[in-house]
Design an enzyme around this catalytic site. Structure first.
Site, PDB file in Angstrom:
ATOM      1  CG  ASP A  59      11.407 -23.339  62.075  1.00  0.00           C
ATOM      2  OD1 ASP A  59      10.824 -24.134  61.937  1.00  0.00           O
ATOM      3  OD2 ASP A  59      12.435 -23.193  62.310  1.00  0.00           O
ATOM      4  CB  VAL A  60       6.307 -25.085  59.720  1.00  0.00           C
ATOM      5  CG1 VAL A  60       6.342 -24.708  58.057  1.00  0.00           C
ATOM      6  CG2 VAL A  60       7.260 -26.347  60.156  1.00  0.00           C
ATOM      7  CG  ASN A  86       7.177 -31.057  51.143  1.00  0.00           C
ATOM      8  OD1 ASN A  86       6.956 -32.385  50.847  1.00  0.00           O
ATOM      9  ND2 ASN A  86       8.448 -29.923  51.426  1.00  0.00           N
ATOM     10  CB  SER A 137       6.773 -41.014  54.838  1.00  0.00           C
ATOM     11  OG  SER A 137       7.426 -41.871  54.867  1.00  0.00           O
ATOM     12  CB  SER A 139       8.207 -43.823  58.016  1.00  0.00           C
ATOM     13  OG  SER A 139       9.249 -44.166  57.075  1.00  0.00           O
ATOM     14  CE1 TYR A 150      10.869 -38.831  58.054  1.00  0.00           C
ATOM     15  CE2 TYR A 150      10.575 -41.009  57.643  1.00  0.00           C
ATOM     16  CZ  TYR A 150      10.598 -39.962  57.104  1.00  0.00           C
ATOM     17  OH  TYR A 150       9.715 -38.868  56.068  1.00  0.00           O
ATOM     18  CE  LYS A 154       7.258 -37.290  57.547  1.00  0.00           C
ATOM     19  NZ  LYS A 154       6.894 -36.497  56.723  1.00  0.00           N
ATOM     20  CB  THR A 185      13.841 -35.702  47.790  1.00  0.00           C
ATOM     21  OG1 THR A 185      14.128 -36.900  49.222  1.00  0.00           O
ATOM     22  CG2 THR A 185      12.750 -35.807  46.985  1.00  0.00           C
TER      23      THR A 185
END
Length: 253
Positions: A59-60, A86, A137, A139, A150, A154, A185
């Site tokens: 888990d990053v 990513n 993104s 976004s 979100y 981003k 995706t």
């Protein structure tokens, strides 16, 4: 014959990450696949050469996991030439409705995850004069309805990319980002599997469709490659022309 370069791809179990791992492998790179679900990583790695592929589950957002990820990558392949950040999640909710847990998850994975990987990989990227490609993104360029959390995460990715490019350029490390729009995706399944929502996408994007993961992967590969040797600090929209608009409706019909 020179040794293959090595790329580390986070969030490599599906979507853009999986397509990116496959693209780099096809281009002859060693590929480290990272994600939280080993079975997904194994599915992606199934068609890749064993000698040039490494799976490291983790888990990053967890600093210990990232430390192990970088160490395992360097132990196996001797260095890191490109880091593709990513891994990411999306959560919807207006202010007052988005839960504290969702807010914390967005920042810990989408933002702190990049801090963790870049911090741990930095000595190795300096040694190879490598590059970082972050997946931001559209976004992270403008706002969305009901997605302020979100958007915040981003937006941070986009500006982190610019700032890191300034700081690391003198070390020979380039830092860029791609900014996709709606892509086919798993994370965007609620959009691309819904006819009504896809009609909204077609009405807004000049190319009248969502992106395919491999189309984002090809731009990531470009930014990591020699053809982009003097490209640094760029947030490159891969959005079918979405961000070319000023936001007004198409009055011409």
């Amino acid at each position: 014959m020179t040794d293959p370069k090595t790329v580390l791809v986070t969030g490599a179990g599906s979507g853009i990450g999986a397509a990116t791992a496959q693209r780099f492998s096809a281009d002859g790179w060693n590929v480290v696949l990272n994600g939280r679900t080993r079975s997904k990583l194994e599915d992606v790695a199934g068609d890749l050469p064993d000698a040039r592929t490494l799976i490291v589950k983790g888990d990053v957002s967890n600093a210990n996991d990232v430390s192990h990820l970088i160490a395992a990558s360097v132990e196996r392949f001797g260095g890191i030439d490109c880091l593709v950040n990513n891994a990411g999640i999306a959560r919807m909710g207006v202010l007052g409705k988005l839960s504290r847990d969702d807010w914390d998850a967005l920042l810990s994975i989408n933002v702190t995850g990049i801090y963790n990987t870049c911090t741990e990989a930095l000595p190795h990227l300096k040694a190879t004069k490598g590059s970082v490609v972050n997946v931001s993104s559209v976004s992270g360029i403008g706002g969305d309805w009901r997605m302020f959390g979100y958007n915040a995460s981003k937006g941070a990715v986009s500006n982190m990319t610019r700032a890191m490019a300034l700081d690391l350029g003198a070390d020979g490390i380039r830092v860029n980002a791609v900014a996709p729009s709606v892509t086919e995706t798993e994370m965007a399944e609620g959009i691309h599997s819904n006819d009504e929502r896809m009609e909204m996408v077609r009405n807004r994007i000049p190319m009248k469709r969502a992106a395919r993961p491999e189309e984002i992967a090809s731009v990531i590969a470009f930014l990591a490659g020699e053809d982009a040797a003097f490209v640094n600090g760029v947030i490159l929209p891969v959005d079918g022309g979405l961000s070319a608009s000023n936001g007004q409706p198409n009055f011409t019909g």
